[in-house]
Write a protein that holds these residues in place. Structure first.
Motif, PDB file in Angstrom:
ATOM      1  N   LEU A  11      13.116   5.213   3.441  1.00 18.93           N
ATOM      2  CA  LEU A  11      13.650   4.512   4.609  1.00 18.93           C
ATOM      3  C   LEU A  11      12.649   3.435   5.010  1.00 18.93           C
ATOM      4  N   THR A  12      13.100   2.176   5.048  1.00 16.46           N
ATOM      5  CA  THR A  12      12.178   1.057   5.230  1.00 16.46           C
ATOM      6  C   THR A  12      12.518   0.234   6.460  1.00 16.46           C
ATOM      7  N   ALA A  13      11.513   0.052   7.315  1.00 16.20           N
ATOM      8  CA  ALA A  13      11.589  -0.912   8.416  1.00 16.20           C
ATOM      9  C   ALA A  13      11.021  -2.224   7.889  1.00 16.20           C
ATOM     10  N   SER A  14      11.824  -3.280   7.907  1.00 12.83           N
ATOM     11  CA  SER A  14      11.447  -4.521   7.236  1.00 12.83           C
ATOM     12  C   SER A  14      10.449  -5.367   8.014  1.00 12.83           C
ATOM     13  N   ASN A  15      10.463  -5.270   9.313  1.00 11.54           N
ATOM     14  CA  ASN A  15       9.621  -6.136  10.151  1.00 11.54           C
ATOM     15  C   ASN A  15       8.850  -5.304  11.165  1.00 11.54           C
ATOM     16  N   GLN A  16       8.049  -4.377  10.660  1.00  9.70           N
ATOM     17  CA  GLN A  16       7.330  -3.455  11.530  1.00  9.70           C
ATOM     18  C   GLN A  16       5.967  -4.010  11.928  1.00  9.70           C
ATOM     19  N   VAL A  17       5.730  -4.104  13.216  1.00 13.40           N
ATOM     20  CA  VAL A  17       4.407  -4.481  13.718  1.00 13.40           C
ATOM     21  C   VAL A  17       3.475  -3.279  13.570  1.00 13.40           C
ATOM     22  N   PHE A  18       2.279  -3.502  13.048  1.00  7.93           N
ATOM     23  CA  PHE A  18       1.318  -2.407  12.899  1.00  7.93           C
ATOM     24  C   PHE A  18      -0.094  -2.941  13.061  1.00  7.93           C
ATOM     25  N   ALA A  19      -1.014  -2.016  13.224  1.00  6.97           N
ATOM     26  CA  ALA A  19      -2.417  -2.364  13.423  1.00  6.97           C
ATOM     27  C   ALA A  19      -3.224  -2.027  12.178  1.00  6.97           C
ATOM     28  N   GLU A  20      -4.052  -2.968  11.724  1.00  6.87           N
ATOM     29  CA  GLU A  20      -5.070  -2.656  10.724  1.00  6.87           C
ATOM     30  C   GLU A  20      -6.382  -2.450  11.473  1.00  6.87           C
ATOM     31  N   VAL A  21      -6.997  -1.292  11.278  1.00 10.32           N
ATOM     32  CA  VAL A  21      -8.212  -0.943  12.008  1.00 10.32           C
ATOM     33  C   VAL A  21      -9.380  -1.802  11.518  1.00 10.32           C
ATOM     34  N   ILE A  22     -10.195  -2.241  12.468  1.00 12.00           N
ATOM     35  CA  ILE A  22     -11.413  -3.000  12.171  1.00 12.00           C
ATOM     36  C   ILE A  22     -12.613  -2.080  12.387  1.00 12.00           C
TER      37      ILE A  22
ATOM     38  N   SER B 140       0.851  -1.195   0.000  1.00 10.90           N
ATOM     39  CA  SER B 140       0.000   0.000   0.000  1.00 10.90           C
ATOM     40  C   SER B 140       0.885   1.243   0.000  1.00 10.90           C
ATOM     41  N   THR B 141       0.666   2.132  -0.951  1.00  2.00           N
ATOM     42  CA  THR B 141       1.503   3.315  -1.092  1.00  2.00           C
ATOM     43  C   THR B 141       0.685   4.594  -0.935  1.00  2.00           C
ATOM     44  N   ASN B 142       1.402   5.721  -0.787  1.00  5.65           N
ATOM     45  CA  ASN B 142       0.766   7.046  -0.680  1.00  5.65           C
ATOM     46  C   ASN B 142      -0.262   7.112   0.443  1.00  5.65           C
ATOM     47  N   LEU B 143       0.082   6.510   1.577  1.00  5.11           N
ATOM     48  CA  LEU B 143      -0.805   6.550   2.735  1.00  5.11           C
ATOM     49  C   LEU B 143      -0.523   7.816   3.537  1.00  5.11           C
ATOM     50  N   SER B 144      -1.567   8.578   3.824  1.00  2.00           N
ATOM     51  CA  SER B 144      -1.434   9.819   4.582  1.00  2.00           C
ATOM     52  C   SER B 144      -1.634   9.516   6.067  1.00  2.00           C
ATOM     53  N   LEU B 145      -0.533   9.419   6.808  1.00  2.00           N
ATOM     54  CA  LEU B 145      -0.567   8.990   8.202  1.00  2.00           C
ATOM     55  C   LEU B 145      -0.136  10.115   9.130  1.00  2.00           C
ATOM     56  N   LEU B 146      -0.899  10.307  10.187  1.00  2.00           N
ATOM     57  CA  LEU B 146      -0.623  11.365  11.158  1.00  2.00           C
ATOM     58  C   LEU B 146       0.713  11.121  11.852  1.00  2.00           C
ATOM     59  N   ILE B 147       1.530  12.169  11.967  1.00  2.00           N
ATOM     60  CA  ILE B 147       2.802  12.109  12.691  1.00  2.00           C
ATOM     61  C   ILE B 147       2.528  12.477  14.144  1.00  2.00           C
ATOM     62  N   ASP B 148       2.743  11.539  15.060  1.00  2.00           N
ATOM     63  CA  ASP B 148       2.333  11.716  16.455  1.00  2.00           C
ATOM     64  C   ASP B 148       3.501  11.401  17.385  1.00  2.00           C
ATOM     65  N   THR B 149       3.985  12.422  18.104  1.00  2.00           N
ATOM     66  CA  THR B 149       5.130  12.199  18.991  1.00  2.00           C
ATOM     67  C   THR B 149       4.745  11.623  20.344  1.00  2.00           C
ATOM     68  N   ALA B 150       3.456  11.605  20.687  1.00  2.00           N
ATOM     69  CA  ALA B 150       3.048  11.148  22.016  1.00  2.00           C
ATOM     70  C   ALA B 150       2.404   9.774  21.995  1.00  2.00           C
ATOM     71  N   SER B 151       2.608   9.026  20.916  1.00  2.00           N
ATOM     72  CA  SER B 151       2.217   7.622  20.882  1.00  2.00           C
ATOM     73  C   SER B 151       3.307   6.857  20.151  1.00  2.00           C
ATOM     74  N   SER B 152       3.200   5.518  20.124  1.00  2.00           N
ATOM     75  CA  SER B 152       4.346   4.717  19.677  1.00  2.00           C
ATOM     76  C   SER B 152       3.996   3.607  18.701  1.00  2.00           C
ATOM     77  N   ASP B 153       2.786   3.603  18.158  1.00  2.00           N
ATOM     78  CA  ASP B 153       2.372   2.526  17.270  1.00  2.00           C
ATOM     79  C   ASP B 153       2.091   3.026  15.861  1.00  2.00           C
ATOM     80  N   VAL B 154       2.072   2.082  14.924  1.00  5.42           N
ATOM     81  CA  VAL B 154       1.675   2.339  13.540  1.00  5.42           C
ATOM     82  C   VAL B 154       0.311   1.704  13.326  1.00  5.42           C
ATOM     83  N   ALA B 155      -0.617   2.458  12.720  1.00  9.03           N
ATOM     84  CA  ALA B 155      -1.959   1.926  12.477  1.00  9.03           C
ATOM     85  C   ALA B 155      -2.482   2.451  11.155  1.00  9.03           C
TER      86      ALA B 155
END
Length: 389
Positions: free
Chosen positions: A146-157, A81-96
């Motif tokens: 810059l690519t993280a190869s094994n990034q844990v992330f959440a897909e929203v349900i 999935s490309t061109n994803l507009s994701l919020l930059i958040d310094t006070a949390s630590s996950d990718v979703a």
């Protein structure tokens, strides 16, 4: 946005081997889209990249944008999935990532974990909560090459909100948390994105910066510091034990009506909050000392909110100390809303009963804010506060 877990920790508690060549750091052009539409479907801009691929003193990457409410976004890829507009958040630590957007790559792994991500300060005035139901995967996550190869992330349900005011999906396409370095500081139990880049040797240093201009332009720096953007030296404060982006510093304020100082306040520097939110008693004192009219209202998205009304042509000087320096909110960023007749609502509010200050992006404007987790946070004034080229 601050995670509920981070808020709880603050309230109660008031590298690795390299597998490939790393870059010194990259500098990412940002832009704040100043549309009036704060709806979740507000139009976003595609990012552009300005950097040379060879290793250099610094390189460049994509934009962050705003949907009219002060939230900034970067353009990422997750899996295929490309061109994803994701919020930059310094006070949390996950990718979703929001429902229906994830296209797995050949590296995808289903981790078979579900749960709920919880966030506060989801609205422009600091009100609002999010309860995000998710399923977890591991896959590649990329920003500006810059690519993280094994990034844990959440897909929203998709889920039914517990009440009409609770957010259950993100604005735009999702969120990337830049706070924390440890799995224990996340809600998913995975390594945060920047730390994953460090662990995989993609960037030289586990460090990032945000440089927000006052006219809708900005930059994000990954893996180091870009000294060309600010005057003088960075002033530093240590990160409080157990916090991700919390420091201790004074709140200093002044106008023609009065002045004051609130000493040794806990300050959470949160790019995912649009305004500045403080403890009700402290905010009321600040407004009283400055002659700002205090207005308390009930809000469906939080139990109560305290606003301050002031003359639009006379914004007060309100600043937060980092190290031995005080950095004021820029006059152009002091206004949360224009009520007409030279009456404006201040960017500073008090929401519910917070025991500390959440210092959001309205304060970030005109400054270079440097995050060296888990040790310290620095700040300096931008050489060019508009960041116009």
């Amino acid at each position: 946005m601050a995670t509920i877990r981070a808020l709880w920790l603050l309230a109660t508690a008031c590298a690795a081997a390299t597998s490939r060549r790393s870059q010194d750091h990259i500098t990412i052009p940002l832009m704040q889209h100043r549309g009036e539409n704060a709806d979740a479907n507000a139009q976003t801009l595609h990012a552009y990249i300005r950097h040379s691929q060879p290793r250099s003193s610094f390189a460049t990457a994509p934009e962050l944008q705003d949907a009219g409410t002060g939230f900034w976004y970067g353009t990422f890829s997750i899996g295929s999935s490309t061109n994803l507009s994701l919020l930059i958040d310094t006070a949390s630590s996950d990718v979703a990532i929001n429902p229906g957007l994830y296209k797995p790559s050949s590296h995808s792994e289903n981790l078979h974990q579900t749960g709920h991500l919880q966030y506060a300060t989801t609205q422009a005035d600091g009100c609002g909560y999010a309860d995000i139901k998710y399923h977890t995967y591991s896959d590649t996550v990329s920003l500006a090459g810059l690519t993280a190869s094994n990034q844990v992330f959440a897909e929203v349900i998709n889920s039914t909100p517990p009440n009409p005011q609770t957010v259950t999906v993100f604005r735009h396409d999702g969120l990337v948390g830049f706070g924390g370095t440890l799995a224990s500081q996340t809600q998913l139990g995975g390594t945060p994105f920047l730390q994953q880049l460090c662990d995989e040797g993609v960037v030289k240093e586990c460090r990032f910066g945000l440089a927000y201009g006052t006219q809708g332009r900005g930059k994000q720096i990954l893996g180091g510091v870009d000294i060309s953007l600010f005057d003088g030296k960075l002033a530093f404060s240590p990160i409080n034990p157990g916090a991700t982006v919390g420091i201790t510093g004074d709140v200093v304020y002044k106008n023609e009506h009065g002045s004051g100082k609130l000493k040794s306040q806990v300050l959470v520097l949160d790019s995912g909050t649009a305004n500045v939110v403080g403890p009700a008693s402290q905010v009321r004192k600040l407004f009283k000392d400055l002659g700002i009219q205090t207005v308390k209202q009930k809000n469906e998205a939080c139990s109560s909110v305290v606003y301050g009304h002031y003359a639009c042509d006379s914004p007060a000087k309100v600043g937060f100390a980092v190290g031995r320096q005080v950095f004021n909110i820029e006059p152009s960023a002091f206004k949360l809303a224009d009520n007409g007749g030279n009456n404006c609502t201040a960017t500073i509010t008090a929401v519910d009963d917070f025991a500390f200050w959440i210092v959001g992006q309205s304060w970030f404007q005109g400054k270079y804010v440097d995050f060296q987790q888990p040790n310290k946070i620095g700040a300096a004034s931008l050489k060019n506060k508009t960041l116009a080229e």
